[in-house]
Design an enzyme around this catalytic site. Structure first.
Site, PDB file in Angstrom:
ATOM      1  N   HIS A 158       0.925  -1.270  -0.163  1.00  0.00           N
ATOM      2  CA  HIS A 158       0.209  -0.103   0.167  1.00  0.00           C
ATOM      3  C   HIS A 158       0.981   1.281  -0.084  1.00  0.00           C
ATOM      4  O   HIS A 158       1.865   1.558   0.823  1.00  0.00           O
ATOM      5  CB  HIS A 158      -0.817  -0.114   1.349  1.00  0.00           C
ATOM      6  CG  HIS A 158      -1.815   1.232   1.131  1.00  0.00           C
ATOM      7  ND1 HIS A 158      -3.209   1.268   0.580  1.00  0.00           N
ATOM      8  CD2 HIS A 158      -1.765   2.344   1.535  1.00  0.00           C
ATOM      9  CE1 HIS A 158      -3.792   2.153   0.678  1.00  0.00           C
ATOM     10  NE2 HIS A 158      -3.097   3.176   1.294  1.00  0.00           N
ATOM     11  N   CYS A 159       0.668   2.017  -0.864  1.00  0.00           N
ATOM     12  CA  CYS A 159       1.470   3.244  -1.237  1.00  0.00           C
ATOM     13  C   CYS A 159       0.740   4.517  -0.747  1.00  0.00           C
ATOM     14  O   CYS A 159      -0.280   4.872  -1.192  1.00  0.00           O
ATOM     15  CB  CYS A 159       2.186   3.392  -2.798  1.00  0.00           C
ATOM     16  SG  CYS A 159       3.253   4.932  -2.925  1.00  0.00           S
ATOM     17  N   PRO A 160       1.434   5.334   0.562  1.00  0.00           N
ATOM     18  CA  PRO A 160       0.334   6.358   0.601  1.00  0.00           C
ATOM     19  C   PRO A 160       0.756   7.515  -0.499  1.00  0.00           C
ATOM     20  O   PRO A 160      -0.119   8.439  -0.407  1.00  0.00           O
ATOM     21  CB  PRO A 160       1.223   6.913   2.026  1.00  0.00           C
ATOM     22  CG  PRO A 160       2.562   6.356   1.834  1.00  0.00           C
ATOM     23  CD  PRO A 160       2.358   5.027   1.268  1.00  0.00           C
ATOM     24  N   ASN A 163      -2.186   7.014  -2.351  1.00  0.00           N
ATOM     25  CA  ASN A 163      -3.402   6.637  -1.740  1.00  0.00           C
ATOM     26  C   ASN A 163      -4.187   5.332  -2.383  1.00  0.00           C
ATOM     27  O   ASN A 163      -5.361   5.358  -2.437  1.00  0.00           O
ATOM     28  CB  ASN A 163      -4.333   7.830  -1.625  1.00  0.00           C
ATOM     29  CG  ASN A 163      -5.414   7.695  -0.611  1.00  0.00           C
ATOM     30  OD1 ASN A 163      -5.263   6.869   0.218  1.00  0.00           O
ATOM     31  ND2 ASN A 163      -6.345   8.199  -0.931  1.00  0.00           N
TER      32      ASN A 163
END
Length: 438
Positions: A158-160, A163
């Site tokens: 999961h890449c912030p 998002n």
């Protein structure tokens, strides 16, 4: 998506967290907007006097920018994908699963439900993977994301900064986003390098305001200086990240699988379980049409639910199959035999009993009519010649005997010593020497 996750997202705190997750994305867009002003207005329009050079600089800049923004937006906006309904366990079976008093019962319930699903991954105890929140059997290479509150197909991480989860649906877009972002930063850094060197060499660079030059010229120098620093910093961080994901593409591995190897029904944990070769791995993500490889359009192969697997490490040219067998066909995989991947109770190797298989197919072992490959099977084929007619006692001719020893997957055939002539009563079967019985 579980009901508990849905309720949490509908609360005011959940809504605030959803808004907060977009802050890194807004920061990236703000940096891109500022860099556009600094490069196009301050560097090209106001500072570059050569109009031909300015036209070429703007042309290549906008090409890199469009590809960068296109792939970035595709990475953000692409859905993580939905696990089909046939993977969802009915509520009554879920209740039985939670009420089970031991792991073996749970394994039987999950195996019975997943008998028609193409699953080859297992948990550490050999059970079919099950998501307690989504109430589904997890497809191969999928994981539950606590941020997205759902199970994600071929989840990488999961890449912030986007998002979103990097997964089967947008992994190509993510790799292109990293590549075009690196190209964008390097291009900006190289085209502003000359101005940065001139700024460092000019000791009176800050004194241009004293010479009657416009104020904007001094501010433009600072914009170009910071543009160079920002592009260099982003380029340094993107080089390692982009190189690492190119390596993952070539070995057909996700970030989660790099840290924790997937566990297969046959072979156990194996980080190279999906490695099909560099070119085949690349085509699995980018597709077979080379003209679309570097465009942010979806061309990945497969459905995100099942994947081809690599060669079995136990022997050359062999591949996994769903039922735990191997085959010499290099094009086969774990899903070649059946779509199911049953859990088969293994019979211990020390459960060896003598077994005799006669020519008529009858078995001398009453306890084990079907002998697993782990036991020794002795098959004696004996052909006797009839003796003199008239009801006299017959003498068995020298017969050709073969002893077949099957241990595991190995079959060894060896000629047995010839049986001596024995007297056989009328109508009775030929006697079998005791040394031929194992």
């Amino acid at each position: 998506m579980g009901n508990e996750d849905n309720r949490r997202r509908k609360t005011p705190c959940g809504c605030c967290m959803s808004v907060f997750k977009w802050i890194p994305v807004l920061f990236i867009f703000a940096v891109i907007g500022w860099s556009y002003y600094a490069y196009v207005v301050e560097l090209c329009v106001l500072k570059t006097e050569n109009r031909v050079a300015m036209a070429f600089m703007l042309l290549f800049y906008h090409i890199a920018l469009v590809l960068f923004l296109w792939s970035y937006w595709q990475t953000i906006s692409t859905s993580v994908g939905r696990v089909p309904d046939q993977w969802r366990i009915p509520d009554e079976e879920v209740n039985q699963l939670f009420r089970a008093d031991n792991q073996e019962t749970q394994k039987r319930i999950l195996n019975n439900f997943a008998r028609n699903l193409p699953v080859t991954n297992r948990t550490i105890n050999g059970s079919v993977r099950f998501c307690e929140k989504c109430k589904i059997v997890k497809p191969d290479r999928s994981h539950h994301c606590s941020v997205c509150s759902c199970c994600v197909l071929k989840m990488d991480h999961h890449c912030p900064w986007v998002n979103n989860c990097v997964n089967f649906s947008n992994y190509k877009f993510f790799v292109l986003f990293l590549g075009y972002a690196l190209i964008y930063c390097l291009y900006v850094a190289l085209t502003t390098l000359h101005d940065f060197i001139q700024f460092v060499k000019n000791e009176n660079g800050l004194g241009v305001l004293e010479q009657g030059q416009p104020t904007g010229n001094g501010m433009g120098r600072f914009h170009i200086l910071f543009l160079f620093f920002i592009s260099i910093m982003f380029a340094i961080s993107l080089v390692s990240l982009f190189g690492y994901h190119i390596y993952l593409v070539l070995v057909n591995r996700t970030t989660l699988e790099a840290f924790r190897a997937p566990i297969f029904r046959v072979g156990g944990p194996d980080k190279n379980g999906y490695n099909l070769g560099r070119y085949a791995n690349f085509c699995e993500v980018f597709g077979d049409k080379w003209e679309l490889w570097f465009l942010p359009v979806f061309t990945s192969k497969g459905d995100g639910l099942s994947y081809r697997t690599s060669s079995d490490q136990t022997g050359p040219g062999q591949r996994y199959e769903a039922m735990g067998n191997t085959t010499a066909n290099p094009a086969s995989n774990r899903l070649d035999v059946q779509a199911t991947d049953k859990l088969i109770d293994a019979i211990p190797l020390n459960n060896h009993q003598p077994h005799l298989e006669l020519d008529n197919g009858q078995s001398s072992s009453h306890n084990h009519p079907l002998i697993p490959p782990s036991q020794v099977v002795v098959n004696i084929e004996q052909t006797a010649a009839a003796g003199a007619a008239g009801g006299a006692s017959t003498t068995a001719a020298h017969a050709t005997n073969h002893v077949v020893d099957m241990i595991g997957d190995q079959v060894i055939t060896a000629p047995a010593p010839a049986a001596k002539d024995v007297n056989v009563p009328n109508g009775g079967p030929p006697a079998i020497p005791a040394h031929n019985v194992v």
